[in-house]
Design an enzyme around this catalytic site. Sequence first.
Site, PDB file in Angstrom:
ATOM      1  N   CYS A  29      -9.214  -1.834  10.406  1.00  0.00           N
ATOM      2  CA  CYS A  29      -9.067  -3.291  10.399  1.00  0.00           C
ATOM      3  C   CYS A  29      -7.616  -3.743  10.540  1.00  0.00           C
ATOM      4  O   CYS A  29      -7.314  -4.658  11.307  1.00  0.00           O
ATOM      5  CB  CYS A  29      -9.681  -3.875   9.131  1.00  0.00           C
ATOM      6  SG  CYS A  29      -9.133  -3.096   7.598  1.00  0.00           S
ATOM      7  N   GLN A  56      -3.088  -6.477   2.229  1.00  0.00           N
ATOM      8  CA  GLN A  56      -4.497  -6.365   2.576  1.00  0.00           C
ATOM      9  C   GLN A  56      -5.430  -6.845   1.463  1.00  0.00           C
ATOM     10  O   GLN A  56      -5.278  -6.508   0.300  1.00  0.00           O
ATOM     11  CB  GLN A  56      -4.811  -4.921   2.970  1.00  0.00           C
ATOM     12  CG  GLN A  56      -4.057  -4.508   4.226  1.00  0.00           C
ATOM     13  CD  GLN A  56      -4.323  -3.086   4.676  1.00  0.00           C
ATOM     14  OE1 GLN A  56      -3.395  -2.380   5.062  1.00  0.00           O
ATOM     15  NE2 GLN A  56      -5.573  -2.631   4.634  1.00  0.00           N
ATOM     16  N   SER A  59     -11.484  -7.351   0.045  1.00  0.00           N
ATOM     17  CA  SER A  59     -12.744  -7.148   0.765  1.00  0.00           C
ATOM     18  C   SER A  59     -12.702  -5.893   1.620  1.00  0.00           C
ATOM     19  O   SER A  59     -13.745  -5.303   1.915  1.00  0.00           O
ATOM     20  CB  SER A  59     -13.076  -8.362   1.630  1.00  0.00           C
ATOM     21  OG  SER A  59     -12.053  -8.601   2.583  1.00  0.00           O
ATOM     22  N   GLY A  60     -11.494  -5.459   1.990  1.00  0.00           N
ATOM     23  CA  GLY A  60     -11.348  -4.223   2.746  1.00  0.00           C
ATOM     24  C   GLY A  60     -11.726  -2.994   1.938  1.00  0.00           C
ATOM     25  O   GLY A  60     -11.958  -1.917   2.498  1.00  0.00           O
ATOM     26  N   LYS A 113      -3.310   6.153   9.438  1.00  0.00           N
ATOM     27  CA  LYS A 113      -4.246   5.616  10.420  1.00  0.00           C
ATOM     28  C   LYS A 113      -3.586   4.547  11.276  1.00  0.00           C
ATOM     29  O   LYS A 113      -3.736   4.541  12.503  1.00  0.00           O
ATOM     30  CB  LYS A 113      -5.480   5.029   9.718  1.00  0.00           C
ATOM     31  CG  LYS A 113      -6.505   6.061   9.311  1.00  0.00           C
ATOM     32  CD  LYS A 113      -7.819   5.414   8.876  1.00  0.00           C
ATOM     33  CE  LYS A 113      -7.698   4.717   7.552  1.00  0.00           C
ATOM     34  NZ  LYS A 113      -9.017   4.210   7.065  1.00  0.00           N
ATOM     35  N   ARG A 135      -2.364  -3.350  -1.097  1.00  0.00           N
ATOM     36  CA  ARG A 135      -3.523  -4.167  -1.472  1.00  0.00           C
ATOM     37  C   ARG A 135      -3.040  -5.318  -2.350  1.00  0.00           C
ATOM     38  O   ARG A 135      -2.290  -5.101  -3.308  1.00  0.00           O
ATOM     39  CB  ARG A 135      -4.539  -3.318  -2.235  1.00  0.00           C
ATOM     40  CG  ARG A 135      -5.871  -4.010  -2.448  1.00  0.00           C
ATOM     41  CD  ARG A 135      -6.697  -4.068  -1.182  1.00  0.00           C
ATOM     42  NE  ARG A 135      -7.170  -2.766  -0.758  1.00  0.00           N
ATOM     43  CZ  ARG A 135      -7.766  -2.529   0.400  1.00  0.00           C
ATOM     44  NH1 ARG A 135      -7.929  -3.518   1.281  1.00  0.00           N
ATOM     45  NH2 ARG A 135      -8.175  -1.318   0.724  1.00  0.00           N
ATOM     46  N   HIS A 142      -6.595 -10.027   6.022  1.00  0.00           N
ATOM     47  CA  HIS A 142      -5.362  -9.247   5.882  1.00  0.00           C
ATOM     48  C   HIS A 142      -4.177  -9.987   6.501  1.00  0.00           C
ATOM     49  O   HIS A 142      -4.310 -10.634   7.544  1.00  0.00           O
ATOM     50  CB  HIS A 142      -5.486  -7.896   6.590  1.00  0.00           C
ATOM     51  CG  HIS A 142      -6.460  -6.952   5.955  1.00  0.00           C
ATOM     52  ND1 HIS A 142      -6.989  -7.146   4.707  1.00  0.00           N
ATOM     53  CD2 HIS A 142      -6.979  -5.773   6.420  1.00  0.00           C
ATOM     54  CE1 HIS A 142      -7.806  -6.134   4.414  1.00  0.00           C
ATOM     55  NE2 HIS A 142      -7.814  -5.300   5.437  1.00  0.00           N
ATOM     56  N   ASN A 215     -10.405  -9.630   8.147  1.00  0.00           N
ATOM     57  CA  ASN A 215     -10.603  -8.186   8.266  1.00  0.00           C
ATOM     58  C   ASN A 215     -12.062  -7.784   8.350  1.00  0.00           C
ATOM     59  O   ASN A 215     -12.385  -6.681   8.800  1.00  0.00           O
ATOM     60  CB  ASN A 215      -9.950  -7.466   7.085  1.00  0.00           C
ATOM     61  CG  ASN A 215     -10.448  -7.957   5.748  1.00  0.00           C
ATOM     62  OD1 ASN A 215     -10.190  -9.108   5.372  1.00  0.00           O
ATOM     63  ND2 ASN A 215     -11.149  -7.108   5.011  1.00  0.00           N
TER      64      ASN A 215
END
Length: 236
Positions: A29, A56, A59-60, A113, A135, A142, A215
Amino acid sequence: MDKDVPLIVPEVNPEEISKNKGIIANPNCSTIQAVVALKPLDDKYKIKRVVYSTYQAVSGAGKAGIEDLKNGVEAYQNNEKYELEKFPHPIFNNCLPHIDVALENGYTKEEEKMINETRKILNKPKLPVTATTVRVPVFNSHSESINVEFENEFELNDLIQTLKNSKGIVVQDDLENNIYPLAQNATGFDSVFVGRIRRDFSVKNGVNLWVVADNIRKGAASNAIQIVEYMIKNDI
């Protein structure tokens, strides 16, 4: 990161879709919204280096992440203790510089990533990229601070116009009038919102961007749907 599986953001590398062998991957995301903003700038000015700092939403991290923030808010209001479901520390009133598992090189898997996926999607396997992913106590969408250094010189007004003319991007950039992308305003939309666009005077050809997106939508579900829509439209 499988070399035989295309990693697709439709606004960025749709030409890779047809190279699939039965599987198409949806990127991370935080990577998706970043490369939507970076691609038109790379095409025009040739990116030399990227530095990511992300903010971020919970919800991620799924339902448990959302519950940790909800429970933290309620516990604070009622002066109560509560059990964490997802995070190693309370996310309410905190920023946690720790998303996904720790790697031996000192980075987290989320940071790795972003680095590797940016290189793959932009087709720049040796591009210098670094990331710190955090976070924050926001329910959805995000936010990212992206510092970019280019090979080529640029005029700031021209760069901003390039972003405005690019598919999937909404520019919100009027600091004097308090206009810039906000997580609360991005939620529920498929666009990538870009603002706080300004030169980085510490390098020759640098710029700072503030990039915000939903996101769950553009960072996940909507991006996948857009891939399918492209395939149907182009009979792939």
